[in-house]
Scaffold this motif. Structure first.
Motif, PDB file in Angstrom:
ATOM      1  N   UNK A   1       3.040  11.638  -0.666  1.00  0.00           N
ATOM      2  CA  UNK A   1       2.932  13.094  -0.594  1.00  0.00           C
ATOM      3  C   UNK A   1       4.256  13.453  -1.166  1.00  0.00           C
TER       4      UNK A   1
ATOM      5  N   UNK B   1       7.106   9.147  -3.645  1.00  0.00           N
ATOM      6  CA  UNK B   1       6.407   9.131  -2.176  1.00  0.00           C
ATOM      7  C   UNK B   1       5.064   9.558  -2.503  1.00  0.00           C
TER       8      UNK B   1
ATOM      9  N   UNK C   1       0.914  -1.065   0.001  1.00  0.00           N
ATOM     10  CA  UNK C   1      -0.121   0.041   0.121  1.00  0.00           C
ATOM     11  C   UNK C   1       0.848   1.260  -0.127  1.00  0.00           C
ATOM     12  N   UNK C   2       0.406   2.056  -0.717  1.00  0.00           N
ATOM     13  CA  UNK C   2       1.448   3.316  -0.842  1.00  0.00           C
ATOM     14  C   UNK C   2       1.261   4.256   0.331  1.00  0.00           C
TER      15      UNK C   2
END
Lengths: 450, 450
Positions: B343, B341, B208-209
């Protein structure tokens, strides 16, 4: 489910410590952020702290006043600004009751709360920071005495813990059955692992207890195989799945190996049958007051006979055992303690050394089995080229191996069967319920191809 | 897929650095072990290092000689003993070619290899350890200059990166559709998340990111909801799923909100439609040389009109905008840069400050949109009790809100719709392809109940 027995665990640890006063102080884990980013590592609670608190959130701490028997929880304070984003947190009293503590305070009050107890000594874990104790309490810190009594307490599981481990096993075992039913030629190992993770998360598990292995064919001969990205491309091969999920912070650790086709090939079946015999005989032998390393040796003896019968080994079984020849086919240990950690603490009590022999040197525990210990029993046989080359270069070992026969079985890759058992007063019982008999596996696999 | 453009990324960073000599040196992440255990955290590569290497394994490093343009990979050496357990590693030459470097050496040779380049300065990241440079090179280290040029390079994605992000979006979007098709009354949020994780892992994603959110009913009003453990118990409610998987180290970040029953209730539909309008109008407006914060303000203006039409807001739209009233219904920003990333870096260039106004203060980027930036566009509207209480206590804001109407919509919980878009020379295109129109969602949901 009743309240996690955190206080009972403190009592056990204090008894093991063997002192009549002082404070035990343990910290929970904090959230870890990836460097130069705001992405968090998935939170995992500190194992020792979980054992003494039952708390799964970051930023908590706990203490136990040995003289008065008071268990004190220190709660991470959530600001009003934070609460807007994460929801309204439980109150101190909610936390105290939910975790069975006598007192609850916020972590910013650790120094003042513990100072009032006027401790003579504060027992802390050697790897934990003590800045929260402040300048008045830090001089009282003892980092030497707590770890071993705490580990020894964790070695013996109570009913609550065993019930949780049973559930972890049940869910993970159900997932294995689901995989057995759905494995198809042309699938990728990643899908097999994905199904395991998806199913166990869906049943309320927290995460994989360790990096799952889904290894088809020769990949099963890579003992720490982590790639899990190859296609299942032969019905003549097996897939080895070593996967266990963590439920309420307790691990399960299960391995099954099944044919990718509807049936085992003769070579796969032969090796599988030996590993199954190894496991059954070891589990039948597990009982209090026996030595764990003797279980390893027993598994090797069963394997030696099986490999002799197949013609992979030759010569005298005592010679095979004396030269640790099976260690070249099963380079890992027969199993390990399991609990909050997959490879749980306490495997080697103080002063006990590893035995530096093939296979045995990787055994993760050497101690007397006693009631309420939980062990994995995970015999395996593998055809690892590098290790077999080593065997070939060692005449003492090579004399017992028929390398032409080995070549015939190389394609088998590897087989492992792993269950989790609880030692009882008069033997043991098995927490792992998913099928392992050849007939059962073939029955399930034939359905997969209907 | 072709080779990861690591060297091209080094070239870009060196250009941003604006110097003609010196060496750039970056380290990859190491495996992290849980304290007092042998359990590893799931490995995540350092983002800056991945950008400059394309390497997913722990213990590597990389360097770039600015004067000669030589890209140098430093490979973690696997001992023969280790290789027995993890398999035979690729050679230095294999690694060099696979990652498009000019040279490859082992990490234990970092000091000697870089010394031979006779650098005048070595640019390193401020958060990275430099012990591998040894006593001869450490005095040459500059920790000040590299970070910003590297972040600025990462802000602008190349074709390779966008192709990977498209794939991350495709798989994660497919997973959302799968969830929309299978969500049923009586399921647990954990199953929804579990299916997402299982499916995306099975399709080759890494993890999961970010921590997925599966929030039904009022849980959607908890913006950082992480429990994901409640049962879906009303067809009158919606479920908000914010879940994106990481594919080859690039994140996706997708939110969809759909009815648990076959159709949206009138209240849910009304709020959903406003959020959809917010998203469509913002995406239509995203183009080079516009300011990102203006997209946030645009989303607020669309919401203001929609909430006025529903009677939740009242009075003059300009007064509503001047008093940031929508910030009490959408407390987060309209979106953020995304890349390695979730964010991603570079949201606030040096010297740019946050705007301290409701909603806007949480905007993760303030900069001019330019081609090849990738942003999330994620408008939302929520009924968060604590925030609405705040609004009620502020007369300037409260005058624009009909709190009786708010009470009627409170049960909606929250809606968010989030796509990932790429800014182009003349506008943008959307990487996220899964359905968001009310008619499409209801068509899928009605199938789920057949």
């Amino acid at each position: 489910m009743q309240v996690y027995p955190a206080k009972q665990h403190f009592v056990k640890v204090a008894k093991n410590l063997g002192v009549s006063s002082g404070i035990i102080f343990v910290r929970g884990a904090e959230t870890i952020i990836h460097p130069d980013s705001d992405t968090e590592y998935e939170f995992h609670q500190d194992s020792n702290f979980y054992y003494l608190s039952g708390v799964r959130e970051p930023g908590f701490a706990a203490a136990y006043d040995i003289a008065t028997g008071a268990a004190i929880l220190f709660v991470h304070h959530v600001s009003a600004d934070e609460a807007v984003w994460i929801g309204v947190p439980p109150s101190l009293e909610d936390y105290r009751r939910a975790h069975g503590f006598d007192e609850a305070h916020y972590t910013h009050d650790i120094e003042s709360v513990l100072s009032q107890k006027k401790p003579s000594v504060i027992f802390v874990l050697p790897h934990q920071q003590v800045d929260q104790l402040g300048s008045s309490l830090t001089p009282l810190v003892d980092t030497e005495k707590l770890l071993e009594p705490l580990h020894e307490a964790r070695v013996f599981k109570d009913e609550y813990e065993i019930a949780i481990m049973r559930r972890a096993n049940q869910i993970s075992g159900d997932a294995h059955v689901k995989l057995m039913k759905t494995t198809q030629l042309g699938m990728n190992e990643a899908e097999v692992r994905g199904h395991f993770v998806g199913f166990t998360l869906g049943q309320g598990c927290m995460y994989e207890a360790y990096g799952s292995i889904a290894a088809c064919g020769r990949n099963a001969a890579i003992l720490h195989y982590t790639k899990n990205n190859q296609q299942l491309d032969s019905q003549e091969e097996m897939i080895l799945v070593d996967a266990g999920a963590t439920y309420e912070n307790y691990a399960s650790d299960i391995t099954r190996t099944w044919p990718i086709g509807p049936k085992f090939t003769p070579e796969c079946r032969a090796i599988y049958q030996i590993v199954l015999d190894m496991q059954k005989q070891v589990i039948a032998a597990c009982a209090p007051h026996k030595q764990w390393e003797d279980m390893h040796i027993l598994s090797n003896r069963v394997a030696a006979q099986g490999l002799l019968d197949l013609g992979i080994l030759k010569g005298d079984i005592d010679g095979i055992m004396e030269n640790y020849v099976v260690g070249y086919f099963m380079p890992h240990g027969i199993g390990h303690l399991i609990g909050i950690d997959t490879h749980d603490v306490g495997g080697y009590p103080k002063g006990v050394q590893r035995i530096d022999k093939p296979g045995l040197r990787n055994l993760r525990s050497r101690r007397e089995m006693l009631p309420n210990m939980v062990f994995t029993v995970e015999p395996g046989l593998y055809f690892v080229d590098d290790i077999l080359k080593e065997a070939q270069q060692n005449p003492k070992v090579a004399q017992f191996i028929d390398f032409d026969k080995v070549a015939e079985y190389r394609k088998v890759g590897g087989v492992r069967i792993e269950d989790n058992i609880v030692i009882t007063e008069d033997g043991n019982y098995n927490l792992t319920t998913c099928p392992r008999e050849i007939a059962d596996l073939e029955a399930i696999r034939s359905v997969a191809y209907q």
